[in-house]
Structure formats: C-alpha cells, structure tokens
Design a protein around this motif. Structure first.
Motif, short mmCIF file in Angstrom:
data_model
loop_
_atom_site.label_atom_id
_atom_site.label_comp_id
_atom_site.label_asym_id
_atom_site.label_seq_id
_atom_site.Cartn_x
_atom_site.Cartn_y
_atom_site.Cartn_z
N TRP A 35 22.46 27.65 -4.93
CA TRP A 35 21.66 28.57 -5.30
C TRP A 35 22.33 29.53 -6.34
O TRP A 35 21.76 29.75 -7.50
CB TRP A 35 20.47 29.28 -4.35
N HIS A 36 23.37 30.30 -5.80
CA HIS A 36 24.09 31.28 -6.38
C HIS A 36 24.62 30.73 -7.85
O HIS A 36 24.32 31.29 -8.88
CB HIS A 36 25.20 31.46 -5.58
N GLY A 39 21.90 30.12 -9.99
CA GLY A 39 21.41 31.28 -10.69
C GLY A 39 22.26 31.71 -11.60
O GLY A 39 21.82 32.45 -12.75
N SER B 109 19.71 22.66 -1.32
CA SER B 109 19.26 23.57 -2.53
C SER B 109 19.10 22.36 -3.63
O SER B 109 18.17 22.80 -4.36
CB SER B 109 20.37 24.62 -3.04
N PHE B 113 15.60 22.36 -5.67
CA PHE B 113 15.66 22.73 -7.07
C PHE B 113 14.89 21.64 -8.00
O PHE B 113 14.30 21.91 -8.85
CB PHE B 113 16.98 22.97 -7.61
#
Lengths: 206, 206, 206, 206
Positions: A35-36, A39, B109, B113
C-alpha cells in the motif's frame, strides 16, 4: 482521401495514445508494504488522470470539428498528421511530468514542457480549422462563414489558456497543473456557454 | 457526438487494453532450464487470463448497454471516458497482482487494489446508465422505464460482488481471487437467469 | 452482440498483437560496430517474421470463418475471447523463442512452448466453428451442413500439423521451426487445393 | 476477403505503428537540470518526427492505392501483410537511428539500416500494385491500363530516391537524413506535379 478515413485513422491514434499512458505507471518490483509503495506512485496516477481526460477531450473536439468538414486535401492531411504527432507525444511528456513530481526535481520544467506540447497540439488544431475555412473550401455548405469564424474564436481560447498555465507553471508548478486541470474540467462539464458554442451540439451527420 | 463514434472509440480502447496485458509477462533473460523458468511465471499467466476475460467481458457489457442508448451528451461522454480510464488502468493493477503473487509479499494489498480498480470501473458503468436513464432522455424510446430500472439492478450486482471479493481478499487473498474468477465465469457462461436479464438478448440494432 | 462488432473488436486485437511484436526487438545500447550488433539480432528478426505472418494468417482465417457465421451467442463470444487470448499471447512466446535462439539455451523448450500456444489458439478456433455449426444454429442458412463439416476438417489440419512441428521441435528445434515456417507458407501461397477449400473463396457478404 | 477489411486491418496497423514510436523516447530518470536533459534527447525527437511523417505518408499512399483496387486474392493479401510487416518494423529502425545519433557511433550504419527498411516497404508496395494490375485482374474497371502503368512509375520513384538517400547516408549520415526528410516533405506538400499524379486526387469511392 475522404474525411471518413481520416477520422477513423485519427480515432485509432487517439485511442492508442490514451491507452499507452498506463505503460508509464511501473509496478514496484518489491511488494512488501505494498500500500505504501502504491501510494508513492501518486504522481503517476495524477499524470495518468490528467492526460487521459485531456486526450479524451482532444478526441471529442477532433470528432466535433470533423463534423463540419466535408472535403479534404493534401494540406489538411498534413496538418491532421501534425496534430496527431503532437497528441501521440503526450505519453512522453506525461511520463516526464510524473517523474519530476516523484523526484521533486525539475517540476517547473516538466510542467512547462507538458504545457508546451499541449499548446503545440492546440496550434495545429487551430491551423487545421483555419485551413479548412480558408475560402470555405473544405467546410460543409450549410455552415455560415460567421459560424466558422465564431468556432475559430472558441478553438483559440484553448492554446491561450494553456499558455497562461504554462507560464504560471514556470513560476509555481502546482499552480500550472491546477490551471490545466481546471481547463480540462471546464471543457468536460456541460456548461451552457460551451454547449451553445462550437463543439457542444454540432449538426448530426449520420 | 453520436453514440456510433463513442462505441468505436471505446471498442478500440478495450481492444488495446486487453492486448497490452501481454507486455507485463516478461520473458526470462536466461533460458537454461526454460520449462522451469516458464513455470515460475504462473502468476503472470493467471493474472493475464483473469484480466483478459474481465476486459473482454467489460467490452461485451459496454456494447450491450450502448444498444439501448440512442443519444449522447457531454455528461455521458465524460462518464464513458472515466469508465475507459478505469478499464485502461487494469494492465497496471494486473501487473501489481502478478508481482505480489510471484514474490509472495503484499498479496492482500494487491488483490484489494485490483478489486478496487474493477469496482471503480463498475461504478462509472452504473453512473453512465443512471445518467442515460435519468428522465429517460438518452435511451431508446422502445425501452420501458421499468426495463431500464431492472437493467440497473443487474448492473449494480457487479460492483457489490466485487466488493465482497475485495474484502475477502484483504483477509485471504486466494479467496478473493477465487471470487473474482467465479464472477467472471458466471457472466461468461450462458446461464438462463443472465440471458433473460439486461445484456443477454438486447434488441438488435443493426 | 452482432457478429459485426465481434469482428471489429477481433480485428483490432489481431492488429495490435501483430504490431506489438516489434517491441520485443530491442535496439543495442552501444552502437559501435552497429552492423555486427544488428546482425546478432537475427533470432529476433526471424521470430518477428514468423509471428507476423502467423498472426496475419490467423486474422485472415478468422475473417473468412466469420463470413459464414450469421448469429452470435454467449458461448461464441466466450470462445472468440479465448481465441483472442491465445493470439494476443503470441508476442510473449515469440520473445521467449527469440531469446532462446540468441542464447542457444532452451531452444527445444522455446519451440515447443511457441508451438503449444499456436495449437491452443487452433483448438479454440476449431471449438468456435464446432459450436457455430452445432445444430447449424449460428451459421448462414445457405451453407450446407456438409460444407460446414468439410470446412471443419480443413480447420483441424492446422493444430495437427502444428502438433507434429512441436513434437519435432522437442527433438530438433530447428526442424520444428522449419515445419512452422512451411505451414505458414503453405497457407499463404495460393495453392489450388487450399483456395478450393474453406477460406479460399467464401461467399461475399458485403 | 474484401478490400474493405484489408484496409481496416491495415489502417489499424499503421495507426498502432505510428503511436508506438513514442515508446522509444525514454524519459530521463533524473530530473534535475531537466531542460538540459530534455534537450539532449533531440535525436529521439528528430527520429520521432521523421518516422511519424513517414508512416503517416505510407498510410495515406496505401489508402489512395486501395481506392483503385476492387478485388483481392491470396497473393494480394500476402503482399499487403509483407508491406505491413516492413512498416511495423519502423519503430525498431527509428530507435536504432536515434540511439546512433545520441551516441555518435554507428550513424552511417543506422541511417542505411533505416533506409533499407523503408526501401523494403517500398518494394512490397510496388509488388502489391504490380500484382494488382497484372492482367488488370484486381483493379477497378474504370482505371485504364495506361493510368495503372503511370501510377506504377510514380510509385517506383520512392524506393529509388530512398536508395540514393541510403547510399548517401553510408558516406555522410546527415546527408542521407536530409534526403529522407526532403522526400517526406516533397510528398506531403501539395505540389501540383504530385497532386496530378497517382495519390493526389483518386476517384471517390464512398
């Protein structure tokens, strides 16, 4: 070459250019803390969205313009190819923009470069229309010269505002991007002033 | 802009997006023990197959939906562009998914996503239909408002089930993928319940 | 979904797949002794030519087949999507083949993998025709069941010969490639035996 | 296979090849001193512009030629596929050319290689026309054999002049490029001598 084929060829180039944009969003090789990492790619997403909406808009305007054009000649074909050449170059300037926003270096230049390519496309767009309405020789007979002139004025607004955004971007890159985003929204939203003008409600051809 | 051109442009974007998927399957640089190396790429093959069938399905549904739409306006064009924008982004989320399955990191994730982008596309798809049937102003005259409402209910099922798959994927990634695969199969197979609903047997237009 | 749209979508996928082949030919970073370096890329040129002619042929056969198909249903759409999925995968197996020929490692596996994808496509191609002529429910009324059966026999020749080439390739890779090249030439050249069969002179539809 | 589908397929390949050119312009990873870095990419921009105009021209000529072709056969299809194969290869020779101009090594070879691919395409182009007018069996009935022969002479000019540019490029690369650029401009500009010949004003078909 009839305008039907020019439109089909142009449609294909617009569709390919817009879909190639995704190739500039590179997946992270490492997928821990995914996710990081996803992002961190926000500049790529932002550039993707702006350019997708911009090229989609260019396609819509191109199509609307050709609804008024009845004939074609060598010069029209050349100007159209130059317009497509500038449009198909946008994935590159989009990629540069995303990279500059990622690294934090060269943002001014990247926004100005991006704006410059858009302006170039806008100038070819205007040149195409100018040529088509020169002596009215390529336009539909039922379009009055006054209407053709009015449409030109609307078309000229684009490059002028993108020039303002580009100059602003050289001073403050985010401000330039905001102007670009604002211009895109302005054209996409069904504002009465726009739908009454050139590309809102063109005469149906088929 | 008539819906004919919107469909042609959309078709091209779907076709390009689906064909670009293969670019994310990278050949091994070393080719000794090639079967083994090709076998290791199974996450890429799996992601390729899922996304190919998914985008192919999105194309089929898009086409079926536009058989009911007779007119277009600025908002429809914008919503369609947003739908294409989400669809053309799938090669990226596919690539992320394949990489997470390869490395074994970040699978939760990656599945979420991936599901998120599909849901986004589904929401734009629903928004497009909602706009078209608002006051029935863009739909064919021979489609009853009750039918248009029934079709909307079928369309809404998609995002809801993908949301379930996405949430499940956050807990157990493989379970999420199984739900996605199941949903794709469900729509592709000629189940009676589906062929009686919206996109099974639309009125022929040409 | 009428077959017209299926054909247009398929044409686009074939055209994109064939044009993406060039992306697997990578320019040398160093350009001293350039002729020598360009010469070293012969496996890439060879693979490019074979796959280009093969996909071009697949497109021609696909188009010829759809001249006999008058209606479509869910299963036909699914089988067509699977056929496109196998075709759009060819740039990957082409890339693997070129790399194996370059490094000299894994040539047997690469030729067999390449052949396997072609066979897979051929099987979907045959399944599509088999479904279309099942109870004659999707075929043109003026095509006799006997003709439809004869066409199937011609179609079945493809996968069988590619299987022979693939098996041969597992023993002697160059021999397998020669068989593939021979098969492609056989179909492209206007041999009387072929032009009298299925895809030589189909009834004109438009 | 009617010429309508051959044209549509060819159009798509031309459109994709021309749009893929941008993928060979790679953004700088470092974006400090961005104007400087973007300026260093001039060989890529130059190669992009030359190849874009060249492929655009090839598309226009291809379309003009097919306005005279009424029927198709197996050989025409093969020659057309070979022509597309050479055209779709141009992004690679463009990339080689840009790299040689960037590094300053191998410019002679790169210009000659580039010219060689263009000549190859031109030869297939001529072979296609030669086959079509053989016994006049694929041409429109209203085109006289004398006109068909005159058109062939115009078509033959292309490869001959590109051969001169290629040979010149082997001695002095920049001179070769100037010849290529000059040839492209010559065809794009609406010179009276050209517009009276083959592809200036073909009979309208639709």
């Amino acid at each position: 070459v009839g305008t039907h084929r020019i439109e089909a060829f142009s449609d294909a180039v617009f569709a390919i250019a817009v879909t190639l944009l995704v190739l500039d969003v590179h997946r992270p090789d490492d997928t821990d803390r995914l996710w990081h990492r996803l992002g961190e790619l926000w500049p790529n997403y932002l550039a993707y969205v702006i350019s997708f909406l911009l090229i989609g808009l260019a396609w819509a305007n191109h199509h609307a313009m050709f609804q008024y054009i009845a004939h074609s000649d060598h010069v029209l074909l050349l100007l159209n190819t130059l317009l497509l050449m500038a449009t198909a170059f946008l994935p590159f300037s989009t990629s540069v923009l995303a990279q500059a926003l990622s690294t934090g270096d060269g943002e001014r230049s990247a926004v100005a470069f991006y704006g410059g390519i858009v302006i170039l496309g806008g100038l070819f767009f205007n040149a195409l229309w100018m040529w088509a309405r020169h002596d009215h020789h390529l336009l539909r007979a039922d379009l009055t010269p006054a209407s053709a002139r009015a449409i030109q004025r609307v078309y000229l607004v684009g490059p002028i505002f993108y020039l303002i955004g580009t100059v602003l971007g050289l001073i403050q890159p985010i401000a330039g991007l905001v102007v670009f985003a604002f211009l895109i929204l302005l054209y996409w939203l069904p504002l009465p002033v726009l739908t009454k003008s050139g590309h809102g409600s063109p005469p149906r051809r088929r």
